[in-house]
Write a protein that holds these residues in place. Structure first.
Motif, short mmCIF file in Angstrom:
data_model
loop_
_atom_site.label_atom_id
_atom_site.label_comp_id
_atom_site.label_asym_id
_atom_site.label_seq_id
_atom_site.Cartn_x
_atom_site.Cartn_y
_atom_site.Cartn_z
N LEU A 312 -5.13 -24.00 -14.53
CA LEU A 312 -5.88 -23.29 -13.49
C LEU A 312 -5.21 -23.45 -12.12
O LEU A 312 -5.18 -22.52 -11.31
N LYS A 313 -4.64 -24.63 -11.90
CA LYS A 313 -3.96 -24.89 -10.62
C LYS A 313 -2.82 -23.88 -10.42
O LYS A 313 -2.67 -23.29 -9.35
N GLN A 314 -2.05 -23.69 -11.46
CA GLN A 314 -0.96 -22.70 -11.36
C GLN A 314 -1.52 -21.32 -11.00
O GLN A 314 -1.01 -20.63 -10.13
N PHE A 315 -2.57 -20.95 -11.72
CA PHE A 315 -3.17 -19.63 -11.50
C PHE A 315 -3.66 -19.49 -10.05
O PHE A 315 -3.41 -18.48 -9.39
N ASN A 316 -4.34 -20.51 -9.58
CA ASN A 316 -4.87 -20.44 -8.21
C ASN A 316 -3.75 -20.35 -7.19
O ASN A 316 -3.83 -19.58 -6.22
N GLU A 317 -2.70 -21.12 -7.41
CA GLU A 317 -1.59 -21.10 -6.43
C GLU A 317 -0.81 -19.79 -6.49
O GLU A 317 -0.45 -19.23 -5.46
N GLU A 318 -0.57 -19.31 -7.70
CA GLU A 318 0.33 -18.17 -7.84
C GLU A 318 -0.37 -16.82 -7.68
O GLU A 318 0.25 -15.84 -7.27
N THR A 319 -1.64 -16.79 -8.05
CA THR A 319 -2.33 -15.49 -8.10
C THR A 319 -3.42 -15.37 -7.04
O THR A 319 -3.47 -14.39 -6.31
N ILE A 320 -4.28 -16.39 -6.96
CA ILE A 320 -5.40 -16.30 -6.03
C ILE A 320 -4.93 -16.49 -4.59
O ILE A 320 -5.24 -15.69 -3.71
#
Ligand code: SF4
Length: 639
Positions: A312-320
């Protein structure tokens, strides 16, 4: 507003077509009309709701209906935004019958005031799937993955036919999964400057891509036109309806209702992937549902370490954080399509082809999701199948050579490396995808996993289906459930794999749960029949009937038509009691968790837990039939 709906019947074997009109009131949309036609013809139907092209956000879904090759029953699958361009054809529905002699592209075009142009043109499908590689796209920040499979076919069709359109156009296509299996989906994306964009939208569930190719010989459809019909566009009137109901204007109510899908400050993330993973905690499911047998502490640790701490951390950093988001192609403030480069990220595919397969790294999940998408699979079903096959490999019930692969998964939780081990599991997933499509080893899912699983049992005496979590319909129908740990996803509804059931995480006694599933079916059908995206259901479930009442004076008739459609669908309910031991464990562990973790003290829950302690096979059977009673008593034909 038009008072009739126009259905275009096309015989794919000859290219002949005819238009048939249906009075609004006899049928209201693509679901009840599709159900009616499917009762008479072996057709694949796709069309839009009465409010396509209107000011209602989310009203442009393209709804597909027909007999599903994987579920083996009537099915409904829908695609975001693809109805907006379809509406410019000046028709409501296409009903595809017959089969083209060779794999073909269906071309639909219509200039205002003229007859619709219909062509069925053969295509070298395997060459198109092999696809050109667009270097420019990669250089401009794309994924670096070649545009093969469904993407190659989409590009080919758009390049070949796109210049023939005077206005907007769009295409949808199938991939190799549609040829090799019964669970191929259909993909589309909005077209911009003559190219398909990276915002994939899918009619994934139910194998309707396999149906389109195998039963009709149609590999892709390209459509568009310049017909301007009388769509509902009076914002002032809509605002009056919304003010009367919610004391808010349409846009304000919609903005509020779609928070989860855009950005939810409560969780500091957005989209289904972001919000679901931020809030799952011990309800997390992973490693082919093995996690349901763990302690709560073990599940919470997995969620904290591998999901919150990495996936989720990756998703939040890269997408959100970068606000990489888009709509499905229609004006919509939800901007639910969360992106990283060419990858669109939703919870269910990134869960089924992620943690369920022992993958907790975005790079690894992207590779496997790309393999699934480019081959045109229903990603959720593929995730369930791969997780099952990996489980069989890890437990030794199947050997790598049985499945035409070179290794076994790394599913040891202790010391799990989120990058290296996820990467290994994704690589194995890629090999398995190649094996499914190429029918390597003993693997042959052309008639679905149940039939193949039975064959393995006959030949080897091993009940591998006991490790596969699925719902069964009739003799061969199957469906991987939605990715939530709750009994509703395994309920005996006539259509499963969609949200035609209650999937809340609370304990509901099974009879009542069945009734709630039935009610959900009616509500969701009301949305689908109106062509409305379910992410707008906070107002759509009420307002679609209201709007039909205001515009056509047929509110009660609409609600009755939905109730009749739900009852008709249920009259063919061929749900079969759970065949897999793992389904029983899924339910038993859910009940225990409700008592021990969520501290649910309801006497009904305690009674069911006691029944499972006495005889879990008998308790599960009773639970299933109680749900079925609730469903059937709610969907009897009252009319
Ligand atoms: S919520 Fe998403 S899928 Fe639905 S209409 Fe809006 S952008 Fe399209």
């Amino acid at each position: 507003m038009e008072t009739t709906q126009k259905a275009l019947y096309i015989d794919a074997s000859t290219g002949f077509y005819r238009v048939r009109r249906y009075k609004v009131g006899d049928y209201f949309g693509p679901v009840d009309l599709g159900l009616h036609i499917s009762g008479r013809l072996m057709s694949l139907n796709f069309g839009v709701g009465l409010f396509a092209g209107s000011i209602f956000p989310g009203s442009n879904r393209l709804i597909f209906t027909g007999f599903s090759p994987s579920w083996r029953g009537f099915y409904i699958s829908s695609m975001g935004g693809a109805g907006l361009v379809f509406d410019n054809l000046g028709i409501n529905l296409v009903s595809l019958v017959g089969k083209a002699a060779l794999p073909s592209v269906l071309y639909l075009n219509r200039f205002h005031g003229e007859e619709i142009e219909v062509e069925v043109e053969p295509i070298d499908l395997h060459a198109a799937w092999a696809g050109p590689v667009f270097a420019a796209r990669e250089a401009s920040g794309g994924s670096g993955f070649p545009r093969v499979g469904v993407y190659g076919l989409l590009d080919e069709v758009i390049a070949r036919h796109g210049p023939r359109y005077a206005g907007a156009y769009r295409a949808f296509a199938v991939g190799p999964a549609a040829e090799a299996t019964d669970f191929g989906g259909i993909v589309s994306s909005p077209v911009s400057e003559g190219r398909a964009t990276n915002v994939d939208t899918w009619a994934g569930r139910g194998g309707l891509g396999s149906k389109m190719l195998q039963e009709h010989g149609i590999a892709a459809v390209i459509y568009g036109g310049t017909v301007v019909d009388e769509d509902f566009r009076d914002r002032k009137v809509a605002d009056e309806w919304f003010e009367a109901k919610y004391k808010q204007k349409l846009a304000v109510k919609d903005f509020e209702a779609t928070t989860k899908y855009r950005f939810d400050p409560k969780f500091a993330t957005g989209g289904t992937l972001g919000v679901n993973y931020a809030s799952l905690g011990g309800r997390m499911i992973a490693f082919n549902y093995r996690s349901v047998e763990w302690s709560e502490e073990e599940r919470v640790r997995l969620h904290e370490d591998l999901v919150l701490g990495h996936y989720l951390k990756q998703f939040n950093e890269e997408t959100i954080a970068t606000k990489s988001q888009a709509t499905c192609g229609e004006p919509c403030s939800a901007v639910c399509k969360k992106l990283r480069g060419d990858f669109k990220k939703d919870y269910e595919p990134y869960q089924a082809l992620g943690p369920l397969c022992g993958i907790f790294d975005q790079r690894a999940a992207e590779r496997l999701n790309y393999a699934s998408d480019s081959n045109g699979f229903d990603a959720i079903s593929l995730g369930g199948v791969l997780a099952w096959l990996m489980d069989c490999l890890d437990s030794g019930e199947l050997r790598p050579e049985d499945l035409g692969v070179s290794t076994v998964p790394r599913w040891k939780v202790e010391g799990f490396d989120p990058v290296a081990d996820s990467g290994h599991n994704a690589d194995l997933g890629l090999e398995l995808v190649a094996s499914i499509v190429g029918k390597r080893g003993q693997l042959d899912l052309s008639e679905g996993p149940r039939k193949w699983g039975r064959r393995i049992r006959r030949e080897r005496g091993t009940r591998i289906l006991d490790r596969f979590v699925y719902t069964a319909n009739g003799r061969r129908g199957w469906m991987v459930p939605n990715q939530y740990w709750t009994p509703g996803v395994l309920s005996p509804m006539a259509i499963m794999g969609k949200y035609y059931m209650h999937y809340g995480s609370e304990f509901v006694p099974p009879r009542q749960l069945g009734r709630m599933c039935a009610e959900r079916l009616r509500k969701e059908l009301g949305m689908d029949n109106a062509g409305l995206c379910r992410f707008h259901r906070a107002w759509g479930e009420e307002m679609m009937a209201e709007a039909i009442g205001s515009v056509y004076g047929l509110k009660e008739q609409y609600l009755q038509a939905i109730a009749v459609a739900a009852s008709r669908i249920n009259s063919r309910n061929a749900a079969v009691y759970w065949e897999s031991a793992k389904n029983v464990e899924f339910l038993r562990s859910f009940l225990l968790r409700r008592r021990d973790v969520d501290k649910d003290e309801s006497p009904e829950l305690a009674t069911w837990i006691a029944a499972f302690e006495t005889d879990s096979a008998e308790a599960a059977l009773s639970f299933w039939f109680e749900m079925r009673k609730g469903i059937d008593e709610s969907l009897r034909d009252f009319f």
